[in-house]
Design a protein around this motif. Structure first.
Motif, short mmCIF file in Angstrom:
data_model
loop_
_atom_site.label_atom_id
_atom_site.label_comp_id
_atom_site.label_asym_id
_atom_site.label_seq_id
_atom_site.Cartn_x
_atom_site.Cartn_y
_atom_site.Cartn_z
N UNK A 64 -9.89 3.79 -8.01
CA UNK A 64 -9.10 4.32 -9.14
C UNK A 64 -7.64 3.92 -9.00
N UNK A 65 -7.15 3.89 -7.75
CA UNK A 65 -5.77 3.46 -7.50
C UNK A 65 -5.60 1.99 -7.86
N UNK A 66 -6.54 1.16 -7.45
CA UNK A 66 -6.45 -0.27 -7.74
C UNK A 66 -6.50 -0.56 -9.24
N UNK A 67 -7.21 0.31 -9.98
CA UNK A 67 -7.33 0.14 -11.42
C UNK A 67 -6.16 0.77 -12.18
N UNK A 68 -5.23 1.37 -11.43
CA UNK A 68 -4.04 1.95 -12.06
C UNK A 68 -4.22 3.34 -12.61
N UNK A 69 -5.36 3.97 -12.35
CA UNK A 69 -5.60 5.32 -12.85
C UNK A 69 -4.99 6.38 -11.95
N UNK A 70 -4.65 6.02 -10.70
CA UNK A 70 -4.03 6.91 -9.72
C UNK A 70 -2.93 6.12 -9.04
N UNK A 71 -1.81 6.75 -8.76
CA UNK A 71 -0.70 6.02 -8.14
C UNK A 71 -0.78 6.07 -6.62
N UNK A 72 -1.09 7.27 -6.08
CA UNK A 72 -1.15 7.42 -4.62
C UNK A 72 -2.37 8.24 -4.22
N UNK A 73 -2.92 7.88 -3.06
CA UNK A 73 -4.07 8.61 -2.51
C UNK A 73 -3.74 9.05 -1.09
N UNK A 74 -3.88 10.37 -0.86
CA UNK A 74 -3.68 10.92 0.48
C UNK A 74 -4.99 11.57 0.93
N UNK A 75 -5.26 11.51 2.23
CA UNK A 75 -6.50 12.06 2.78
C UNK A 75 -6.15 12.99 3.93
N UNK A 76 -6.79 14.19 3.95
CA UNK A 76 -6.57 15.17 5.00
C UNK A 76 -7.92 15.76 5.42
N UNK A 77 -7.90 16.71 6.35
CA UNK A 77 -9.13 17.42 6.70
C UNK A 77 -9.82 16.90 7.94
N UNK A 78 -11.08 17.33 8.12
CA UNK A 78 -11.80 17.13 9.38
C UNK A 78 -12.14 15.66 9.65
N UNK A 79 -12.62 14.94 8.64
CA UNK A 79 -12.95 13.53 8.87
C UNK A 79 -11.70 12.75 9.25
N UNK A 80 -10.61 13.04 8.57
CA UNK A 80 -9.34 12.37 8.85
C UNK A 80 -8.84 12.71 10.25
N UNK A 81 -9.01 13.97 10.65
CA UNK A 81 -8.61 14.39 11.99
C UNK A 81 -9.40 13.64 13.06
N UNK A 82 -10.69 13.46 12.80
CA UNK A 82 -11.59 12.90 13.82
C UNK A 82 -11.49 11.38 13.91
N UNK A 83 -11.33 10.71 12.78
CA UNK A 83 -11.38 9.24 12.76
C UNK A 83 -10.14 8.62 12.12
N UNK A 133 -7.51 6.81 13.12
CA UNK A 133 -7.17 5.41 13.39
C UNK A 133 -8.18 4.47 12.76
N UNK A 134 -9.46 4.79 12.90
CA UNK A 134 -10.51 3.94 12.34
C UNK A 134 -10.40 3.87 10.81
N UNK A 135 -10.18 5.03 10.18
CA UNK A 135 -10.07 5.07 8.72
C UNK A 135 -8.86 4.29 8.24
N UNK A 136 -7.74 4.45 8.95
CA UNK A 136 -6.53 3.73 8.57
C UNK A 136 -6.71 2.23 8.63
N UNK A 137 -7.49 1.78 9.62
CA UNK A 137 -7.75 0.35 9.77
C UNK A 137 -8.72 -0.16 8.71
N UNK A 138 -9.76 0.64 8.42
CA UNK A 138 -10.82 0.19 7.52
C UNK A 138 -10.44 0.36 6.04
N UNK A 139 -9.61 1.38 5.74
CA UNK A 139 -9.28 1.66 4.34
C UNK A 139 -7.76 1.74 4.20
#
Length: 434
Positions: free
Chosen positions: A71-90, A92-98
């Motif tokens: 949605x961000x790439x299509x211009x429907x959203x300007x910024x995307x932030x991620x929080x919570x348990x998955x983000x806490x656990x992974x 570095x991996x998420x930041x690298x992959x996405x």
């Protein structure tokens, strides 16, 4: 795209929901318009609160991140932030992959989002939340983390050790929520019976529940996520004696075979589990017990599964959920055991166990026909008002359906209802007019 609007999407458990509600209120205090769980996010910013507990939840969270990034790439959203348990656990991996995500936050540092937006966390409003539930009930989180270290569970890896909130802090939040119209509290923690050990050197859950029940305006208190080992027996006296403490206890037992429980690192035996259930039912007559069980854990053969089925038939849990074991990275089970039970066997056992429970649930619900029960109304849906008894927690338990032809019922109000019919899970009632 709506300017100055933030969409928050929450995945996972009610503990995550509490964090989202606190964030929503802080964003509103800083001048943002905030929507929650919108089917079609249209704000400049989207914040995704993720779950990282089991593989299915992780997959759901990752898929949602990818959807929002598109949605961000299509211009429907300007910024995307991620929080919570998955983000806490992974993180570095998420930041690298996405890398399309603007920033990842953990479970406990989400307040930094406010700073990154050029705003500030308003400590003078720390007890305030914008409830995403109906305004008459709220989830009340009394601690974070867990010290139990069950072999299959990644929660301690994600959240760290158990941290109790001070009693005074919790009471202040309850008083504020009551002033906002909340009548019913679902007390939640990863393990509520451990409450107080880290702060006070002893289990304080019974005292805490008594203190909450003393707050004027608290009508119902319901307890979620107890642990069987070192159970605080004083809590049963509080449940039995206090009218506004529901005769309801959610206690995840996971299994009954001593062999399986030992490998799970649950520190309790088959005999102790039977004795625990028996004592709870003896000390609190009429209590509703909710439990969660696991099938397919390493070491569960046909004999151990038969033990589990016999236990379910004996215990006749009023509410029961079950799930199949899935190997979680970094857990003792993943390191020490082979995931040896085939997936098709896990599913077969899960289906068989839930079939047994469905018959038990139908029997339990059928016994309520003819009784008068106190019901709180949650909503109107089609031709019915939908409510719950003290034995029913929101979202996860059965409901009571009352025809709208009975008259006008108000959401958040209590009514005496005669149960006239039941099915496997829900009840049907008629209002007692006075």
């Amino acid at each position: 795209m709506r300017k100055n609007t933030i969409d928050i999407i929450t995945l996972g458990c009610s503990k995550n929901l509490v964090d989202a509600e606190r964030l929503i209120r802080q964003l509103e205090l800083n001048g943002y318009r905030v929507t929650h769980d919108s089917d079609n996010p249209q704000g400049e910013i989207v914040v995704l609160n993720t779950c990282g507990f089991i593989a299915d939840a992780q997959e759901e969270s990752v898929n949602m991140i990818l959807k929002l990034c598109q949605a961000k790439e299509e211009g429907r959203v300007r910024r995307v932030y991620v929080m919570g348990c998955l983000s806490q656990r992974f993180m570095q991996e998420l930041g690298h992959e996405i890398p399309q995500v603007d920033k990842f936050y953990g479970k406990f540092d989400w307040t930094e989002l406010l700073n990154d937006l050029g705003k500030r966390y308003r400590t003078e409003h720390q007890y305030e939340r914008r409830l995403t539930t109906p305004k008459h009930y709220a989830y009340l989180k009394i601690s974070e983390g867990c010290d139990r270290h069950c072999a299959y569970c990644a929660i301690p890896i994600i959240t760290g050790s158990h941290q109790s909130r001070p009693i005074e802090d919790i009471i202040a939040e309850v008083e504020h929520l009551v002033s906002e119209g909340v009548k019913e509290f679902q007390i939640i923690a990863q393990e509520l019976t451990y409450y107080g050990l880290d702060l006070y050197g002893e289990q304080k859950i019974a005292e805490l529940v008594e203190r909450i029940s003393d707050v004027k305006g608290v009508k119902w208190i319901r307890l979620h996520y107890a642990y069987p080992m070192n159970f605080p027996w004083e809590l049963l006296r509080v449940i039995r004696e206090r009218d506004n403490v529901c005769k309801y206890l959610d206690i995840a037992l996971q299994h009954v075979s001593t062999k399986v429980l030992s490998q799970m690192q649950r520190h309790v035996s088959k005999e102790e589990t039977y004795a625990l259930v028996e004592r709870i039912r003896h000390e609190v007559p009429g209590i509703c017990l909710r439990t969660t069980l696991m099938v397919g854990f390493p070491g569960e053969g046909d004999a151990e599964f038969e033990e589990l089925k016999d236990f379910v038939r004996w215990a006749k849990f009023e509410r029961m959920g079950a799930f199949a074991y899935s190997e979680e990275e970094g857990t003792p089970a993943q390191k020490n055991y082979k995931d040896e039970v085939p997936d098709e066997v896990k599913q077969q056992r899960l289906d068989e166990l839930m079939d047994i429970q469905q018959s038990i649930s139908a029997e339990v619900q059928g016994q309520k026909v003819g009784q008068m029960l106190k019901v709180i109304i949650d909503r109107k849906e089609g031709e019915y008002y939908v409510g719950r008894t003290e034995f029913d927690s929101p979202e996860v338990d059965p409901e009571v359906l009352i025809p709208t032809s009975e008259g006008t019922l108000r959401r958040g109000c209590f009514y005496d209802v005669t149960i006239v019919d039941s099915d496997d899970f829900d009840l049907y009632g008629t209002q007692i007019k006075r």
